[in-house]
Design a protein around this motif. Structure first.
Motif, PDB file in Angstrom:
ATOM      1  N   ASN A  41       0.828  -1.213   0.000  1.00  0.00           N
ATOM      2  CA  ASN A  41       0.000   0.000   0.000  1.00  0.00           C
ATOM      3  C   ASN A  41       0.856   1.253   0.000  1.00  0.00           C
ATOM      4  O   ASN A  41       0.565   2.211  -0.716  1.00  0.00           O
ATOM      5  CB  ASN A  41      -0.948  -0.001   1.202  1.00  0.00           C
ATOM      6  N   ALA A  42       1.902   1.278   0.815  1.00  0.00           N
ATOM      7  CA  ALA A  42       2.772   2.452   0.880  1.00  0.00           C
ATOM      8  C   ALA A  42       3.498   2.670  -0.448  1.00  0.00           C
ATOM      9  O   ALA A  42       3.599   3.805  -0.921  1.00  0.00           O
ATOM     10  CB  ALA A  42       3.773   2.304   2.021  1.00  0.00           C
TER      11      ALA A  42
ATOM     12  N   SER B  70       1.296   4.224  -2.943  1.00  0.00           N
ATOM     13  CA  SER B  70       1.043   5.646  -2.694  1.00  0.00           C
ATOM     14  C   SER B  70       2.172   6.525  -3.201  1.00  0.00           C
ATOM     15  O   SER B  70       1.936   7.606  -3.724  1.00  0.00           O
ATOM     16  CB  SER B  70       0.873   5.903  -1.197  1.00  0.00           C
ATOM     17  N   THR B  71       3.404   6.084  -2.992  1.00  0.00           N
ATOM     18  CA  THR B  71       4.572   6.867  -3.404  1.00  0.00           C
ATOM     19  C   THR B  71       5.732   5.917  -3.665  1.00  0.00           C
ATOM     20  O   THR B  71       5.825   4.871  -3.044  1.00  0.00           O
ATOM     21  CB  THR B  71       4.971   7.906  -2.337  1.00  0.00           C
TER      22      THR B  71
ATOM     23  N   GLN C 129       9.712   8.518   1.811  1.00  0.00           N
ATOM     24  CA  GLN C 129       8.294   8.721   2.079  1.00  0.00           C
ATOM     25  C   GLN C 129       7.597   7.403   2.388  1.00  0.00           C
ATOM     26  O   GLN C 129       6.713   7.352   3.241  1.00  0.00           O
ATOM     27  CB  GLN C 129       7.622   9.414   0.901  1.00  0.00           C
ATOM     28  N   VAL C 130       8.004   6.332   1.698  1.00  0.00           N
ATOM     29  CA  VAL C 130       7.416   5.019   1.950  1.00  0.00           C
ATOM     30  C   VAL C 130       7.675   4.598   3.390  1.00  0.00           C
ATOM     31  O   VAL C 130       6.753   4.191   4.111  1.00  0.00           O
ATOM     32  CB  VAL C 130       7.968   3.959   0.961  1.00  0.00           C
TER      33      VAL C 130
ATOM     34  N   GLN D 257       8.436   6.500   5.903  1.00  0.00           N
ATOM     35  CA  GLN D 257       7.721   7.397   6.817  1.00  0.00           C
ATOM     36  C   GLN D 257       6.246   7.018   6.907  1.00  0.00           C
ATOM     37  O   GLN D 257       5.669   7.004   8.000  1.00  0.00           O
ATOM     38  CB  GLN D 257       7.874   8.854   6.379  1.00  0.00           C
ATOM     39  N   LEU D 258       5.614   6.688   5.778  1.00  0.00           N
ATOM     40  CA  LEU D 258       4.216   6.243   5.794  1.00  0.00           C
ATOM     41  C   LEU D 258       4.050   5.002   6.660  1.00  0.00           C
ATOM     42  O   LEU D 258       3.114   4.901   7.459  1.00  0.00           O
ATOM     43  CB  LEU D 258       3.730   5.934   4.377  1.00  0.00           C
ATOM     44  N   LEU D 259       4.966   4.059   6.505  1.00  0.00           N
ATOM     45  CA  LEU D 259       4.884   2.811   7.273  1.00  0.00           C
ATOM     46  C   LEU D 259       5.098   3.068   8.762  1.00  0.00           C
ATOM     47  O   LEU D 259       4.397   2.502   9.603  1.00  0.00           O
ATOM     48  CB  LEU D 259       5.889   1.791   6.740  1.00  0.00           C
TER      49      LEU D 259
ATOM     50  N   ASP E 105       4.533   5.931  10.349  1.00  0.00           N
ATOM     51  CA  ASP E 105       3.357   6.659  10.829  1.00  0.00           C
ATOM     52  C   ASP E 105       2.199   5.703  11.059  1.00  0.00           C
ATOM     53  O   ASP E 105       1.478   5.807  12.046  1.00  0.00           O
ATOM     54  CB  ASP E 105       2.943   7.751   9.841  1.00  0.00           C
ATOM     55  N   GLN E 106       2.028   4.758  10.155  1.00  0.00           N
ATOM     56  CA  GLN E 106       0.952   3.780  10.278  1.00  0.00           C
ATOM     57  C   GLN E 106       1.155   2.918  11.528  1.00  0.00           C
ATOM     58  O   GLN E 106       0.218   2.639  12.252  1.00  0.00           O
ATOM     59  CB  GLN E 106       0.878   2.900   9.036  1.00  0.00           C
TER      60      GLN E 106
END
Length: 131
Positions: free
Chosen positions: A89-90, A93-94, A99-100, A102-104, A106-107
């Motif tokens: 999913n990450a 998204s990007t 950023q990947v 960071q998304l993970l 944050d999740q």
């Protein structure tokens, strides 16, 4: 067979994820006639699992180079301890690696804050905060 004197040299071999030499070059174009099924077969021949090969083919069609890049990033994230589904999913998204991650992260923080995983992140128990 003899190579004509003006012919360009063959591409240098590179290694697939399984360590098998391949002559595919990241900058070489993929023929337009390549189908998703052909891409999946090529990815399997490079050493990717059937599931990964199908994911790469579904996501990128005939673009083998993008599929290889995506699957390589996915493998690295899973090796780092991130869940495969969340990593897919990450990456969808990007494609920017920072950023990947960071998304993970944050999740995971959101999941931990809601108590879904108790007091753990990627299987490591967090120490309680000092008073």
């Amino acid at each position: 067979e003899r190579t004509p004197p003006n012919a360009p040299p063959p591409p240098p071999p590179s290694l697939s994820p399984s360590g098998v030499p391949t002559t595919a070059r990241p900058d070489s174009p993929t023929p337009a006639s390549t189908t998703a099924a052909d891409t999946a077969a090529m990815l399997e021949a490079m050493g990717y699992s059937r599931d990964d090969a199908e994911l790469g083919a579904r996501s990128f069609g005939s673009d083998v180079n993008s599929a290889v890049s995506f699957l390589s990033q996915l493998q690295r994230l899973v090796e780092m301890g991130f869940a495969r589904g969340a990593s897919v999913n990450a990456l969808t998204s990007t494609r920017d690696p920072e950023q990947v991650v960071q998304l993970l992260l944050d999740q995971q923080d959101t999941t931990c804050a809601t108590g879904a995983h108790g007091n753990t992140v990627a299987g490591v128990r967090r120490a309680p905060l000092p008073p």
